[in-house]
Design a protein around this motif. Structure first.
Motif, PDB file in Angstrom:
ATOM      1  N   SER A   1      44.273 -73.004  39.245  1.00  0.00           N
ATOM      2  CA  SER A   1      43.396 -71.869  39.652  1.00  0.00           C
ATOM      3  C   SER A   1      44.486 -71.195  40.599  1.00  0.00           C
ATOM      4  CB  SER A   1      42.427 -72.594  40.759  1.00  0.00           C
ATOM      5  OG  SER A   1      41.503 -73.093  40.128  1.00  0.00           O
TER       6      SER A   1
ATOM      7  N   PRO B   1      44.690 -68.169  43.623  1.00  0.00           N
ATOM      8  CA  PRO B   1      43.837 -67.514  44.791  1.00  0.00           C
ATOM      9  C   PRO B   1      43.655 -66.128  44.624  1.00  0.00           C
ATOM     10  CG  PRO B   1      45.790 -68.243  45.744  1.00  0.00           C
ATOM     11  CD  PRO B   1      45.870 -68.850  44.283  1.00  0.00           C
ATOM     12  N   LEU B   2      42.605 -65.557  45.170  1.00  0.00           N
ATOM     13  CA  LEU B   2      42.372 -64.179  44.997  1.00  0.00           C
ATOM     14  C   LEU B   2      41.660 -63.594  46.390  1.00  0.00           C
ATOM     15  CD1 LEU B   2      42.367 -61.396  43.378  1.00  0.00           C
ATOM     16  CD2 LEU B   2      40.244 -62.164  42.335  1.00  0.00           C
ATOM     17  N   SER B   3      42.446 -62.638  47.063  1.00  0.00           N
ATOM     18  CA  SER B   3      41.961 -62.393  48.330  1.00  0.00           C
ATOM     19  C   SER B   3      42.294 -60.999  48.579  1.00  0.00           C
ATOM     20  CB  SER B   3      42.372 -63.130  49.605  1.00  0.00           C
ATOM     21  OG  SER B   3      43.678 -63.313  49.320  1.00  0.00           O
TER      22      SER B   3
ATOM     23  N   GLU C   1      42.958 -57.066  49.828  1.00  0.00           N
ATOM     24  CA  GLU C   1      42.787 -56.531  51.317  1.00  0.00           C
ATOM     25  C   GLU C   1      42.866 -54.994  51.229  1.00  0.00           C
ATOM     26  OE1 GLU C   1      45.230 -58.790  53.733  1.00  0.00           O
ATOM     27  OE2 GLU C   1      43.869 -60.492  53.998  1.00  0.00           O
TER      28      GLU C   1
ATOM     29  N   ASP D   1      34.584 -56.294  46.038  1.00  0.00           N
ATOM     30  CA  ASP D   1      33.767 -57.217  45.854  1.00  0.00           C
ATOM     31  C   ASP D   1      34.826 -58.069  44.854  1.00  0.00           C
ATOM     32  OD1 ASP D   1      31.748 -59.225  45.692  1.00  0.00           O
ATOM     33  OD2 ASP D   1      31.066 -58.043  43.687  1.00  0.00           O
TER      34      ASP D   1
ATOM     35  N   PRO E   1      35.718 -62.529  43.467  1.00  0.00           N
ATOM     36  CA  PRO E   1      35.754 -64.059  43.668  1.00  0.00           C
ATOM     37  C   PRO E   1      36.921 -64.367  44.427  1.00  0.00           C
ATOM     38  CG  PRO E   1      36.514 -63.623  41.389  1.00  0.00           C
ATOM     39  CD  PRO E   1      36.286 -62.317  41.833  1.00  0.00           C
ATOM     40  N   ASN E   2      37.006 -65.702  45.201  1.00  0.00           N
ATOM     41  CA  ASN E   2      38.034 -66.108  45.801  1.00  0.00           C
ATOM     42  C   ASN E   2      39.195 -66.781  44.731  1.00  0.00           C
ATOM     43  OD1 ASN E   2      37.112 -68.470  45.289  1.00  0.00           O
ATOM     44  ND2 ASN E   2      36.131 -69.003  47.533  1.00  0.00           N
ATOM     45  N   GLN E   3      38.859 -67.102  43.775  1.00  0.00           N
ATOM     46  CA  GLN E   3      40.046 -67.515  43.040  1.00  0.00           C
ATOM     47  C   GLN E   3      39.775 -67.132  41.564  1.00  0.00           C
ATOM     48  OE1 GLN E   3      39.959 -71.752  43.386  1.00  0.00           O
ATOM     49  NE2 GLN E   3      38.037 -71.984  42.459  1.00  0.00           N
TER      50      GLN E   3
ATOM     51  N   VAL F   1      37.812 -57.524  40.031  1.00  0.00           N
ATOM     52  CA  VAL F   1      37.766 -56.979  41.437  1.00  0.00           C
ATOM     53  C   VAL F   1      37.368 -55.743  41.125  1.00  0.00           C
ATOM     54  CG1 VAL F   1      38.855 -56.524  43.349  1.00  0.00           C
ATOM     55  CG2 VAL F   1      39.736 -58.311  42.138  1.00  0.00           C
TER      56      VAL F   1
END
Length: 430
Positions: free
Chosen positions: A212, A214-216, A218, A243, A245-247, A256
């Motif tokens: 997996s 990570p997706l964050s 900013e 908006d 998901p976090n991964q 996204v």
């Protein structure tokens, strides 16, 4: 008797090749520093040995490296050639070896490198050395640097910096892997949004790896300042909602969604900002983040309350008038409405006539290149670019005199218009 040439050896940075030095004819000192990718050569020099003003005499060897900057995956290997010329009056023994400095961020391991060539060079002769580099399978992604030195002679480069070899060729190895995270959507977004309204753009990301990611995302603060009539406005970061998901699971895609919502009082104009997706691809260097930046450029516009008026003159020979309108838009957002117009013709005596739209034309362009190009709306064998829409209105048998076309645009930030008067070829009666 050997000649001694006085020179100044200049080395500005640890990564800059050693300078070639040449004594000017007037007895002064001179030095030429090649660009980083140029061949590296070194000859006799004077230097400061711990504060001693006595000149140092270095062996006159010229070192020329070809293709010593490598891109390799773990497990791959490549060979490059270094040529060394002996300008001394006698043979010179050499000791080819890997040199790394304690100031190198990622030094090349000597175990990766094999050097094949003679250990002595005759006077006035050249010798070639084959340098083979093999990167182990477990090597981490990074740019590794070092030098292939041919003697143990060194020279001070700068205060508080370690000494460098005099006779050496620079080399580097960019160790990389195939990325496992790919952004399938365009990362340069140009769009438009009406003040008080909102539009959305979607970024699709694929993870082809085994773990997996990570997706964050900013929002990025606008960088720098610009002054003048053509500068973008400062973006209010509260207008941007993200908006995601976090991964991203292995073998999956994630979307996204970016929503732009400028308030009703937002100034018209162009706004530029960017979004960092916060991705962590295990097959990319940690300091390589430009690939995951989304550049977001948009125009805020306002819907006018009154129509645009275009005046035109109709002669007695005019059979009809056509009005052609071409809306001007940036690439549409996912939820953008299609542009349209309300058109009214006003006669010389003030009569208002609703225009009849008789034609709508869609135009586009297709490229048969294999790769998706910037701005393309579809991928594959045909890279399709969105085109232009054209609206045509007709006014039949208008009376001669001064007319006005009232044009009210909707869902467009601008338009072009063309008024054409189609005249009869018949001669006018006397």
């Amino acid at each position: 008797m050997k000649r001694v040439i006085l020179i100044v050896l200049l080395v500005a940075l640890a990564s800059v090749p050693v300078a070639t030095a040449v004594a000017p004819a007037d007895g002064g000192t001179g030095a030429t520093i090649p660009a980083q990718n140029d061949a590296v050569s070194t000859t006799t020099a004077t230097g400061d040995d711990g504060g001693d003003d006595e000149p140092q005499n270095f062996t006159r060897l010229y070192v020329d490296a070809q293709n010593s900057y490598l891109d390799l995956k773990p497990g791959e290997s490549e060979t490059f050639t270094v040529t060394v010329e002996n300008d001394e009056d006698e043979a010179v023994d050499v000791n080819p070896h890997v040199f790394t400095s304690p100031t190198d961020r990622s030094p090349i391991e000597s175990s990766w490198v094999e050097i094949d060539g003679p250990d002595s060079i005759d006077s006035g002769e050249e010798a070639e050395y084959e340098v083979s580099v093999e990167v182990p399978e477990d090597t981490e992604i990074a740019r590794y640097s070092g030098m292939i030195a041919f003697t143990d002679q060194t020279v001070a480069t700068a205060p508080n910096r370690p000494d460098r070899p005099v006779h050496a060729a620079h080399m580097s190895v960019e160790v990389w892997k195939e990325p496992t995270v790919e952004i399938l959507s365009e990362t340069y977004i140009n769009t438009q949004v009406e003040a008080g309204d909102s539009v959305t753009k979607q970024i699709v990301i694929e993870n082809t790896g085994d773990e997996s990611v990570p997706l964050s995302p900013e929002r990025a603060e606008q960088r720098g300042h610009c002054y003048g009539t053509h500068c973008p406005q400062q973006v209010d970061q509260s207008w941007i909602e993200i908006d995601a998901p976090n991964q991203i699971a292995p073998g999956e895609t994630a979307t996204v969604t970016i929503t732009l919502s400028p308030d009703a009082e937002a100034d018209r104009g162009r706004y530029d900002t960017s979004i960092d997706l916060g991705l962590d691809d295990p097959n990319r260097r940690d300091d390589n983040t430009y690939w995951q930046e989304v550049n977001l450029n948009f125009v805020v516009w306002e819907q006018p309350e009154e129509p645009y008026e275009a005046d035109f003159t109709v002669s007695e020979r005019t059979d009809n008038v056509t009005l052609t309108l071409n809306p001007r838009n940036y690439r549409a957002a996912e939820n953008a409405d299609d542009p349209s117009f309300d058109v009214t013709f006003v006669s010389p005596d003030g009569e208002r006539i609703d225009a009849e739209r008789v034609q709508v034309t869609e135009r586009g362009s297709v490229n048969l290149g294999a790769q998706r190009q910037q701005g393309a709306t579809e991928d594959g064998a045909y890279a399709t670019h969105s085109g232009q829409t054209e609206f045509v209105y007709v006014l039949d048998s208008p009376d001669a005199g001064e007319w006005t076309a009232e044009i009210m645009p909707d869902n467009t930030i601008g338009f072009q218009y063309e008024l054409t008067r189609n005249e009869s070829d018949d001669e006018l009666d006397e």
